[in-house]
Design an enzyme around this catalytic site. Structure first.
Site, PDB file in Angstrom:
ATOM      1  N   ASP A   1       0.799  -1.244   0.000  1.00 50.30           N
ATOM      2  CA  ASP A   1       0.000   0.000   0.000  1.00 50.30           C
ATOM      3  C   ASP A   1       0.831   1.294   0.000  1.00 50.30           C
ATOM      4  O   ASP A   1       0.520   2.227   0.755  1.00 50.30           O
ATOM      5  CB  ASP A   1      -0.952   0.003   1.203  1.00 50.30           C
TER       6      ASP A   1
ATOM      7  N   LYS B   1      -7.103  -4.989  -2.897  1.00 47.41           N
ATOM      8  CA  LYS B   1      -7.844  -5.521  -1.747  1.00 47.41           C
ATOM      9  C   LYS B   1      -8.766  -4.453  -1.179  1.00 47.41           C
ATOM     10  O   LYS B   1      -8.562  -3.260  -1.421  1.00 47.41           O
ATOM     11  CB  LYS B   1      -6.874  -6.026  -0.683  1.00 47.41           C
TER      12      LYS B   1
ATOM     13  N   CYS C   1      -2.065  -2.623   7.618  1.00 50.79           N
ATOM     14  CA  CYS C   1      -1.970  -3.543   6.479  1.00 50.79           C
ATOM     15  C   CYS C   1      -0.691  -4.373   6.481  1.00 50.79           C
ATOM     16  O   CYS C   1      -0.710  -5.536   6.086  1.00 50.79           O
ATOM     17  CB  CYS C   1      -2.181  -2.785   5.180  1.00 50.79           C
TER      18      CYS C   1
HETATM   19  C1  VGL Z   1      -4.711   0.803   5.709  1.00 53.93           C
HETATM   20  C2  VGL Z   1      -6.263   1.747   7.095  1.00 53.93           C
HETATM   21  C3  VGL Z   1      -7.234   1.591   6.130  1.00 53.93           C
HETATM   22  C4  VGL Z   1      -3.282   0.400   5.504  1.00 53.93           C
HETATM   23  C5  VGL Z   1      -5.664   0.628   4.734  1.00 53.93           C
HETATM   24  O1  VGL Z   1      -2.829   0.295   4.331  1.00 53.93           O
HETATM   25  O2  VGL Z   1      -2.575   0.179   6.513  1.00 53.93           O
HETATM   26  N1  VGL Z   1      -5.014   1.356   6.882  1.00 53.93           N
HETATM   27  N2  VGL Z   1      -6.931   1.034   4.953  1.00 53.93           N
END
Ligand code: VGL
Ligand code: ZN
Length: 210
Positions: free
Chosen positions: A16, A114, A159
């Site tokens: 991410d 995802k 994540c």
């Molecule tokens: C994430 C909060 C919401 C992350 C993704 O990538 O850690 N955190 N969505």
């Protein structure tokens, strides 16, 4: 291609590294952009690199705006369990969902998207928050003979941690590269995450030890 230090049975999972999680983004992780040069560099050691991309439909259930009267960073009870509510982030096809413009990993083999189900979040790159629906990543890695994983990216305490814990549960030898990650750290979430990772058998290394 020059011989990589980490060959066919190894993979780097880059979690991410997207605009929403970098300074200026809707869910900015402090120092989130600082990991980009280090991850670019680390990626050169790996024959196999997988990128993950948080990829939510508009109105996703993890967005505070989808729960009237609630605020970001509150948590609510949903059919699959407790869910932290977030500012709207990583909406499919938005700039926020794009990878950081300086992330440069041309040889990445696979991008796993995802959090695509409007009703279920997915911090983990392996199993959604209902703890039942699998993304297919473990199957992909197993079919290709990958046995050892290294993780880097955003955010350490969400994540990255959930992905690392699920990677261990799926039988991969799993290491988080701590300085190639940054955390959100709400209400002790970072120390909780390291504790849970350690209990799950996740190893922790600095990038100069990789
Ligand atoms: C994430 C909060 C919401 C992350 C993704 O990538 O850690 N955190 N969505
Ligand atoms: Zn998300």
């Amino acid at each position: 291609m020059p011989l990589k230090r980490y060959g066919a049975d190894c993979a780097l999972i880059v979690v991410d590294v997207q605009n929403s999680f970098c300074p200026g983004g809707a869910l900015a992780v402090p120092g989130g952009d600082e990991v980009v040069p280090l991850i670019n560099h680390l990626s050169l050691l790996f024959e196999n690199v997988v990128l993950t991309q948080d990829w939510h439909p508009a109105g996703h259930i993890s967005f505070a705006g989808s729960h009237p009267g609630s605020q970001p960073f509150q948590s609510v009870e949903l059919p699959y369990g407790r869910q932290t509510l977030w500012p709207e982030h990583c909406v499919q096809d938005s700039v926020g969902a794009d990878f950081h413009p300086k992330l440069e990993i041309q040889h990445a083999r696979l991008i796993v998207r995802k959090g695509c189900n409007p009703l279920v979040d997915s911090y983990s790159a392996f199993v959604e928050a209902d703890r039942a629906t699998r993304t297919g990543l473990a199957g992909y890695l197993q079919e290709r003979g990958v046995k050892r994983l290294w993780l880097a990216g955003l955010a350490t305490d969400f994540c990255v941690a959930w992905s690392a814990i699920d990677a261990c549960a799926a039988g991969f030898d799993t290491t988080v590269i701590e300085d190639a990650c940054r955390a959100i750290d709400i209400d002790g979430s970072l120390s909780d995450a390291w504790l849970q990772m350690r209990q799950a058998g996740v190893k922790r290394l600095r990038s100069d030890e990789v």
